[in-house]
Design an enzyme around this catalytic site. Structure first.
Site, mmCIF file in Angstrom:
data_model
loop_
_atom_site.group_PDB
_atom_site.id
_atom_site.type_symbol
_atom_site.label_atom_id
_atom_site.label_comp_id
_atom_site.label_asym_id
_atom_site.label_seq_id
_atom_site.Cartn_x
_atom_site.Cartn_y
_atom_site.Cartn_z
ATOM 1 N N HIS A 205 0.980 -1.181 -0.193
ATOM 2 C CA HIS A 205 -0.216 0.161 0.019
ATOM 3 C C HIS A 205 0.809 1.437 -0.146
ATOM 4 O O HIS A 205 0.254 2.334 1.025
ATOM 5 C CB HIS A 205 -0.654 0.052 1.149
ATOM 6 C CG HIS A 205 -2.219 -0.932 1.096
ATOM 7 N ND1 HIS A 205 -3.063 -1.700 1.813
ATOM 8 C CD2 HIS A 205 -3.144 -0.497 0.203
ATOM 9 C CE1 HIS A 205 -4.225 -2.655 0.973
ATOM 10 N NE2 HIS A 205 -3.923 -1.429 0.548
ATOM 11 N N HIS A 305 -4.922 -3.777 -11.673
ATOM 12 C CA HIS A 305 -5.396 -3.296 -10.471
ATOM 13 C C HIS A 305 -6.639 -3.795 -10.993
ATOM 14 O O HIS A 305 -7.754 -2.671 -11.801
ATOM 15 C CB HIS A 305 -4.770 -2.022 -9.549
ATOM 16 C CG HIS A 305 -5.571 -1.407 -8.886
ATOM 17 N ND1 HIS A 305 -6.776 -0.962 -8.133
ATOM 18 C CD2 HIS A 305 -5.280 -2.042 -7.159
ATOM 19 C CE1 HIS A 305 -6.947 -0.537 -7.278
ATOM 20 N NE2 HIS A 305 -6.311 -0.953 -6.185
#
Length: 395
Positions: A205, A305
């Protein structure tokens, strides 16, 4: 070039006559959609989900439609893409990038419906018989090794052969010694639970200082992970290549970029081994095909993604079927309530960790307005740097 050209003959879809947005509330996030209508009676859909700014994204979609879409021919995708980006002076960014992406998806849906062919026939055809997917969002619950291990086994039992997870909790910048041990114990527990034949991808992240990321690269090596995703903030993009040289596994990333111009530094610095454009963030079909080609020039593969709804999952399948350097596709579909699939009808099912080739015209998806009315936006927000975020609290 940056104004609607109504003098050329329209294609088989006609001209755009109306644009609307819809938002579906879920326990996780609000899913946003754009639906574009033409004067030939066709409609096409695309996803404009923003994890935190759903209202703003819908408002910009509606405003840009008035400025750039009404009267346009949906087949003029390159011109429309340029009109939206350059004509609106977007200068990149998340909200504008999502709008352009969703509109582009809807235009391809319209083209496919007008021609009677699936969208993938318009974007390179197919060079594979099915698309492999990996599960994310499966580890909702307590952050402790046993809980992660049990949920990993349950997910693999549903047919998935690859899992992604973030074991690091609220860690930001650095990890304490206790947090580092717990994070690594979680990875070890998941690997032991699923065995050596399941691919594991670890999510960073984009939040660690370089020295922490470098230590994690060393400590994660025994667990044979498929990639370490976004270990560093993108403000430090030049250091990604240095981290890659230390890693015994691929480094992946790219979901934060919204077009080829934002991706330019990633390619110039050879920041990653695997690029991760999002079809609902990085410019839709028109732009993601170009990004895949640029990745191929740099010997990189593509693993899109997709933290969005099943619509984006289905659209992404169309996008990657003809992508030679495709690796695997992310999906959160297993996390969602059943009514999401009732609202977004016709999405492709996941079977034994794969999605098959579509056969319906366009994307094959229709939005059920009555379900949207039953589940209005929740305006939910969960802070990924707060303790317990991984529980994705449904209260």
């Amino acid at each position: 070039m940056l104004t609607v050209n109504a003098t050329r003959p329209a294609g088989p879809a006609g001209r755009i006559s109306r644009v609307e947005t819809l938002t579906l509330g879920t326990a996780w996030r609000d899913f946003g959609y754009v639906r574009i209508h033409t004067d030939e009676g066709l409609s096409g859909v695309g996803e404009i989900t923003h994890p935190y700014r759903a209202r703003e994204t819908c408002l910009l979609t509606e405003a840009m439609a008035q400025r750039h879409l009404l009267g346009a021919d949906p087949f003029d995708v390159e011109e429309i893409w340029l009109r939206l980006y350059q004509g609106d002076f977007l200068r990149g960014g998340d909200i504008g990038g999502i709008v352009v992406s969703g509109v582009d998806q809807a235009l391809h849906d319209l083209m496919g419906k007008a021609l009677g062919v699936p969208v993938y026939r318009l974007t390179g055809g197919a060079c594979r018989d099915r698309v492999r997917v990996y599960a994310n969002g499966w580890y909702t619950g307590d952050r402790e090794p046993g809980a992660f291990a049990e949920r990993a086994k349950e997910t693999v039992a549903r047919g998935y052969t690859a899992l992604k997870f973030d074991p690091f909790g609220a860690g930001l910048g650095e990890l304490s010694r206790a947090e580092l041990r717990l994070s690594l114990d979680i990875v070890a527990a998941v690997r032991e639970a699923v065995g050596p034949d399941v691919d594991l991808f670890v999510e960073g992240h984009a939040r660690f200082a370089f020295h922490t990321a470098a230590r994690l690269v060393r400590e994660l090596e025994p667990y044979d992970i498929g990639w370490f995703e976004e270990p560093l903030p993108w403000t430090h993009i030049e250091r990604y290549a240095e981290l890659r040289r230390r890693a015994a596994f691929p480094i992946s990333g790219g979901e934060h970029f919204h077009n080829r111009y934002e991706y330019a530094r990633l390619f110039a610095t050879n920041a990653v081994d695997i690029v991760q454009p999002d079809l609902s963030m990085a410019g839709g079909f028109t732009e993601v095909r170009k990004l895949a080609a640029l990745a191929d020039i740099h010997a990189m593969t593509v693993a899109p993604h997709n933290s969005n709804s099943p619509l984006c999952t289905t659209a992404s399948v169309h996008a990657v079927l003809g992508m030679p350097n495709f690796t695997i596709l992310e999906t959160f579909d297993g996390l969602l309530e059943p009514y999401v699939f009732e609202a977004v009808r016709g999405t492709l099912p996941i079977e034994s960790g794969y999605i098959g080739i579509p056969d319906k015209p366009g994307l094959g998806i229709e939005l059920a307005d009555e379900v949207f009315e039953e589940h209005p936006p929740s305006h939910r927000f969960w802070n990924m740097f707060a303790e317990g975020w991984e529980k994705r609290n449904r209260t």
